[in-house]
Write a protein that holds these residues in place. Sequence first.
Motif, PDB file in Angstrom:
ATOM      1  N   GLU A  51     -12.820  17.184  -9.511  1.00 42.71           N
ATOM      2  CA  GLU A  51     -11.957  16.813  -8.388  1.00 42.71           C
ATOM      3  C   GLU A  51     -11.574  15.338  -8.467  1.00 42.71           C
ATOM      4  O   GLU A  51     -10.424  14.970  -8.231  1.00 42.71           O
ATOM      5  N   ALA A  52     -12.548  14.502  -8.809  1.00 45.02           N
ATOM      6  CA  ALA A  52     -12.278  13.064  -8.923  1.00 45.02           C
ATOM      7  C   ALA A  52     -11.260  12.799 -10.027  1.00 45.02           C
ATOM      8  O   ALA A  52     -10.328  12.007  -9.840  1.00 45.02           O
ATOM      9  N   ALA A  53     -11.414  13.465 -11.170  1.00 48.59           N
ATOM     10  CA  ALA A  53     -10.494  13.257 -12.288  1.00 48.59           C
ATOM     11  C   ALA A  53      -9.067  13.642 -11.908  1.00 48.59           C
ATOM     12  O   ALA A  53      -8.115  12.942 -12.257  1.00 48.59           O
ATOM     13  N   GLU A  54      -8.918  14.744 -11.171  1.00 48.73           N
ATOM     14  CA  GLU A  54      -7.580  15.153 -10.726  1.00 48.73           C
ATOM     15  C   GLU A  54      -6.940  14.079  -9.861  1.00 48.73           C
ATOM     16  O   GLU A  54      -5.764  13.757 -10.023  1.00 48.73           O
ATOM     17  N   LEU A  60      -2.941   7.501 -11.279  1.00 43.85           N
ATOM     18  CA  LEU A  60      -2.383   6.831 -12.456  1.00 43.85           C
ATOM     19  C   LEU A  60      -0.901   7.135 -12.652  1.00 43.85           C
ATOM     20  O   LEU A  60      -0.186   6.342 -13.277  1.00 43.85           O
ATOM     21  N   GLN A  61      -0.419   8.246 -12.116  1.00 43.22           N
ATOM     22  CA  GLN A  61       1.019   8.500 -12.149  1.00 43.22           C
ATOM     23  C   GLN A  61       1.763   7.480 -11.301  1.00 43.22           C
ATOM     24  O   GLN A  61       2.894   7.124 -11.596  1.00 43.22           O
ATOM     25  N   LEU A  62       1.096   6.999 -10.251  1.00 37.43           N
ATOM     26  CA  LEU A  62       1.701   6.007  -9.356  1.00 37.43           C
ATOM     27  C   LEU A  62       1.454   4.580  -9.831  1.00 37.43           C
ATOM     28  O   LEU A  62       2.286   3.700  -9.605  1.00 37.43           O
ATOM     29  N   GLU A  63       0.291   4.351 -10.441  1.00 37.72           N
ATOM     30  CA  GLU A  63      -0.093   3.014 -10.909  1.00 37.72           C
ATOM     31  C   GLU A  63      -0.598   3.115 -12.352  1.00 37.72           C
ATOM     32  O   GLU A  63      -1.805   3.044 -12.596  1.00 37.72           O
ATOM     33  N   GLU A  68      -8.902  -0.298 -13.702  1.00 37.47           N
ATOM     34  CA  GLU A  68     -10.101   0.221 -13.044  1.00 37.47           C
ATOM     35  C   GLU A  68     -10.024   1.739 -12.894  1.00 37.47           C
ATOM     36  O   GLU A  68     -11.015   2.446 -13.085  1.00 37.47           O
ATOM     37  N   THR A  69      -8.843   2.236 -12.568  1.00 33.88           N
ATOM     38  CA  THR A  69      -8.669   3.677 -12.432  1.00 33.88           C
ATOM     39  C   THR A  69      -8.795   4.361 -13.780  1.00 33.88           C
ATOM     40  O   THR A  69      -9.391   5.433 -13.889  1.00 33.88           O
ATOM     41  N   TRP A  70      -8.259   3.754 -14.828  1.00 35.53           N
ATOM     42  CA  TRP A  70      -8.415   4.309 -16.174  1.00 35.53           C
ATOM     43  C   TRP A  70      -9.896   4.399 -16.547  1.00 35.53           C
ATOM     44  O   TRP A  70     -10.347   5.386 -17.118  1.00 35.53           O
ATOM     45  N   GLY A  71     -10.653   3.361 -16.214  1.00 38.41           N
ATOM     46  CA  GLY A  71     -12.081   3.368 -16.507  1.00 38.41           C
ATOM     47  C   GLY A  71     -12.811   4.461 -15.740  1.00 38.41           C
ATOM     48  O   GLY A  71     -13.681   5.158 -16.285  1.00 38.41           O
TER      49      GLY A  71
END
Length: 115
Positions: A51-54, A60-63, A68-71
Amino acid sequence: TWVRMGTLAETMGNTEQALRCYRNALRHNPNSTKALSQAAGIHRGRDENKEAAELYRRLLQLEPSNGETWGALGHCALLLGELQQAYQAYQQALLCLNNPKDPQLWYGIGILYER
């Protein structure tokens, strides 16, 4: 308003109520980066990595340059056993972070290489 209520519920330790608030915020504004980030963090803290990965992917589509989100996505992919996706996410994190000396990021990369 929903994001603020979710933040308050999270501060009070009521993660279930916080998730409901963040879901309502996303229903009204699917592009709310704050609601996506907070909800993903709750799921990650509960070891609900799928769920977190989704949610991280949506964020990431927005930013797309948020290191940090990539990590965080790399960590979730690693725990899900999606090693190639974890590798790609960690690479993107290293490219996007201003200071790539984050110990948690390198810990995840170390575990990835061990596997």
